[in-house]
Design an enzyme around this catalytic site. Structure first.
Site, PDB file in Angstrom:
ATOM      1  N   CYS A   1     -15.922  -0.781  60.114  1.00  0.00           N
ATOM      2  CA  CYS A   1     -15.919  -1.925  59.185  1.00  0.00           C
ATOM      3  C   CYS A   1     -16.014  -3.156  60.064  1.00  0.00           C
ATOM      4  O   CYS A   1     -15.301  -3.255  61.071  1.00  0.00           O
ATOM      5  CB  CYS A   1     -14.621  -1.946  58.373  1.00  0.00           C
ATOM      6  SG  CYS A   1     -14.403  -3.450  57.389  1.00  0.00           S
ATOM      7  N   THR A   2     -16.901  -4.070  59.701  1.00  0.00           N
ATOM      8  CA  THR A   2     -17.119  -5.225  60.581  1.00  0.00           C
ATOM      9  C   THR A   2     -15.937  -6.196  60.585  1.00  0.00           C
ATOM     10  O   THR A   2     -15.885  -7.091  61.418  1.00  0.00           O
ATOM     11  CB  THR A   2     -18.412  -5.972  60.185  1.00  0.00           C
ATOM     12  OG1 THR A   2     -18.350  -6.288  58.786  1.00  0.00           O
ATOM     13  CG2 THR A   2     -19.630  -5.126  60.468  1.00  0.00           C
ATOM     14  N   HIS A   3     -14.987  -6.006  59.674  1.00  0.00           N
ATOM     15  CA  HIS A   3     -13.766  -6.806  59.737  1.00  0.00           C
ATOM     16  C   HIS A   3     -12.851  -6.357  60.897  1.00  0.00           C
ATOM     17  O   HIS A   3     -12.078  -7.149  61.428  1.00  0.00           O
ATOM     18  CB  HIS A   3     -12.949  -6.660  58.446  1.00  0.00           C
ATOM     19  CG  HIS A   3     -13.443  -7.480  57.284  1.00  0.00           C
ATOM     20  ND1 HIS A   3     -14.644  -7.246  56.658  1.00  0.00           N
ATOM     21  CD2 HIS A   3     -12.862  -8.524  56.624  1.00  0.00           C
ATOM     22  CE1 HIS A   3     -14.790  -8.110  55.654  1.00  0.00           C
ATOM     23  NE2 HIS A   3     -13.717  -8.900  55.616  1.00  0.00           N
TER      24      HIS A   3
ATOM     25  N   ASP B   1     -22.259 -10.215  54.549  1.00  0.00           N
ATOM     26  CA  ASP B   1     -21.077  -9.337  54.466  1.00  0.00           C
ATOM     27  C   ASP B   1     -20.313  -9.750  53.216  1.00  0.00           C
ATOM     28  O   ASP B   1     -20.627 -10.757  52.580  1.00  0.00           O
ATOM     29  CB  ASP B   1     -20.199  -9.539  55.718  1.00  0.00           C
ATOM     30  CG  ASP B   1     -18.927  -8.691  55.690  1.00  0.00           C
ATOM     31  OD1 ASP B   1     -19.021  -7.485  55.381  1.00  0.00           O
ATOM     32  OD2 ASP B   1     -17.829  -9.224  55.959  1.00  0.00           O
ATOM     33  N   SER B   2     -19.264  -8.979  52.897  1.00  0.00           N
ATOM     34  CA  SER B   2     -18.411  -9.355  51.770  1.00  0.00           C
ATOM     35  C   SER B   2     -17.599 -10.612  52.071  1.00  0.00           C
ATOM     36  O   SER B   2     -17.107 -11.260  51.156  1.00  0.00           O
ATOM     37  CB  SER B   2     -17.443  -8.210  51.455  1.00  0.00           C
ATOM     38  OG  SER B   2     -16.605  -7.978  52.577  1.00  0.00           O
TER      39      SER B   2
ATOM     40  N   CYS C   1     -22.266  -5.379  57.266  1.00  0.00           N
ATOM     41  CA  CYS C   1     -21.191  -4.788  56.488  1.00  0.00           C
ATOM     42  C   CYS C   1     -21.450  -3.287  56.421  1.00  0.00           C
ATOM     43  O   CYS C   1     -22.559  -2.872  56.031  1.00  0.00           O
ATOM     44  CB  CYS C   1     -21.220  -5.394  55.086  1.00  0.00           C
ATOM     45  SG  CYS C   1     -20.129  -4.592  53.910  1.00  0.00           S
ATOM     46  N   ASN C   2     -20.486  -2.494  56.810  1.00  0.00           N
ATOM     47  CA  ASN C   2     -20.681  -1.034  56.779  1.00  0.00           C
ATOM     48  C   ASN C   2     -20.763  -0.513  55.355  1.00  0.00           C
ATOM     49  O   ASN C   2     -21.543   0.394  55.063  1.00  0.00           O
ATOM     50  CB  ASN C   2     -19.529  -0.331  57.488  1.00  0.00           C
ATOM     51  CG  ASN C   2     -19.590  -0.491  58.991  1.00  0.00           C
ATOM     52  OD1 ASN C   2     -20.119   0.352  59.690  1.00  0.00           O
ATOM     53  ND2 ASN C   2     -19.067  -1.599  59.484  1.00  0.00           N
TER      54      ASN C   2
ATOM     55  N   GLU D   1      -9.183 -10.434  55.672  1.00  0.00           N
ATOM     56  CA  GLU D   1      -9.839 -11.474  54.866  1.00  0.00           C
ATOM     57  C   GLU D   1      -8.834 -12.587  54.524  1.00  0.00           C
ATOM     58  O   GLU D   1      -9.196 -13.752  54.415  1.00  0.00           O
ATOM     59  CB  GLU D   1     -10.402 -10.830  53.594  1.00  0.00           C
ATOM     60  CG  GLU D   1     -11.396 -11.638  52.819  1.00  0.00           C
ATOM     61  CD  GLU D   1     -12.716 -11.937  53.553  1.00  0.00           C
ATOM     62  OE1 GLU D   1     -13.208 -11.081  54.296  1.00  0.00           O
ATOM     63  OE2 GLU D   1     -13.230 -13.056  53.353  1.00  0.00           O
TER      64      GLU D   1
ATOM     65  N   TYR E   1     -15.531  -5.296  49.356  1.00  0.00           N
ATOM     66  CA  TYR E   1     -16.554  -4.392  48.845  1.00  0.00           C
ATOM     67  C   TYR E   1     -16.095  -2.932  48.918  1.00  0.00           C
ATOM     68  O   TYR E   1     -16.571  -2.090  48.160  1.00  0.00           O
ATOM     69  CB  TYR E   1     -17.840  -4.498  49.694  1.00  0.00           C
ATOM     70  CG  TYR E   1     -18.789  -5.625  49.342  1.00  0.00           C
ATOM     71  CD1 TYR E   1     -18.449  -6.629  48.447  1.00  0.00           C
ATOM     72  CD2 TYR E   1     -20.045  -5.678  49.935  1.00  0.00           C
ATOM     73  CE1 TYR E   1     -19.345  -7.649  48.157  1.00  0.00           C
ATOM     74  CE2 TYR E   1     -20.944  -6.691  49.639  1.00  0.00           C
ATOM     75  CZ  TYR E   1     -20.593  -7.679  48.752  1.00  0.00           C
ATOM     76  OH  TYR E   1     -21.482  -8.679  48.464  1.00  0.00           O
ATOM     77  N   GLY E   2     -15.239  -2.663  49.887  1.00  0.00           N
ATOM     78  CA  GLY E   2     -14.944  -1.283  50.257  1.00  0.00           C
ATOM     79  C   GLY E   2     -14.367  -0.415  49.162  1.00  0.00           C
ATOM     80  O   GLY E   2     -14.438   0.813  49.233  1.00  0.00           O
TER      81      GLY E   2
END
Ligand code: DGL
Length: 268
Positions: free
Chosen positions: A185-187, A11-12, A74-75, A153, A43-44
């Protein structure tokens, strides 16, 4: 390729830890190598070609580390790089985080589906196209919520900052009368409790973590790659392209122990 080899997860930054932790709970015998590209997060807001470039370089590292499968946790990277990575690495099974959620939401017969995600994921239209492919009558509303991943993050989940940002984004009339909301979003599972309390019980909030872990188990079984060996303890390694306090704290939160971070620049 050996069934005791590790699974590569990337992921980012911290978002993929939501997926890694679900994988670890469901498949405790599986070793994994996690890569968080903290140097380039988020990344988004980046272009497809930039996200693809980072994803290729991380996958090269995971392949060189003998990973038996790669999970794009990560989407934004799933939306921008999945097909290309499948072509580049034909001998490694690769899983994205979009398909398991799309399959689930379609099986639930959702009437009106909301998606909150990064700009890159919304721009790709990947959820819209795949949900409509399975159910041409489904109503899908997508909203880009670019402030959420950076604030997660930076460790601001569960604070006035996250609450203010969520109210700003979720108080949008396009999101009225939803039956389901996808955290694209995986966050975002790190804000799931706050999001659920905003909507109340009428809206079912879906995140990809457990669904991806189940899909990975099926994939490994199907390929004969599930680790069936009795093992004392699976190994977990955490690489980041830049060490951050927030990454260390979040990893500790998910895995209940002090996490040793290894710094690694993306290969050229
Ligand atoms: N967690 C990622 C996703 O699922 C990336 C968020 C970001 O870096 O912008 O999209």
């Amino acid at each position: 390729m050996n069934n005791t080899d590790a699974i590569g997860i990337f992921d980012s930054g911290v978002g993929g830890l939501t997926v890694a932790s679900a994988i670890h709970s469901l498949l405790p015998k599986e070793s994994f190598i996690y890569f968080g590209d903290t140097r380039h997060a988020p990344y988004g807001d980046k272009s497809k070609s930039t996200i693809l470039d980072y994803s290729r370089r991380i996958s090269r590292f995971l392949k060189a580390s003998n990973c038996k499968a790669i999970v794009i946790a990560c989407n934004s990277a799933s939306a921008s790089a999945f097909k290309e990575l499948e072509q580049d690495f034909p001998d490694i099974p690769i899983l994205n985080v979009v398909d398991p959620v799309v399959t689930e939401v379609s099986s639930l017969g959702a009437k009106k589906v909301g998606l909150i995600a990064t700009r890159a994921t919304v721009r790709s239209q990947v959820y819209l196209e795949r949900i409509r492919h399975l159910d041409s009558n489904a109503e899908v509303v997508q909203i880009a919520t670019p402030l959420l991943a950076p604030l997660i993050e930076e460790g601001f989940s569960g604070t006035k900052v996250s609450q203010g940002a969520l109210e700003h984004y979720l108080d949008d009339e396009r999101l009225a009368n939803l039956s389901h909301l996808i955290l694209g979003c995986t966050h975002y599972p790190l804000l799931q409790a706050e999001i659920e309390s905003f909507f109340g019980s009428e809206v079912q909030v879906l995140n990809s973590a457990n669904l991806v872990a189940e899909a990975l188990k099926d994939l490994l079984l199907h390929k004969g790659l599930l680790n069936q060996e009795p093992m004392e303890k699976a190994s977990m390694r955490f690489f980041v392209s830049e060490k951050t306090e927030a990454f260390r704290d979040t990893a500790k939160l998910f895995f209940g122990q002090e996490i040793q971070l290894e710094e690694k620049l993306l290969p050229a």
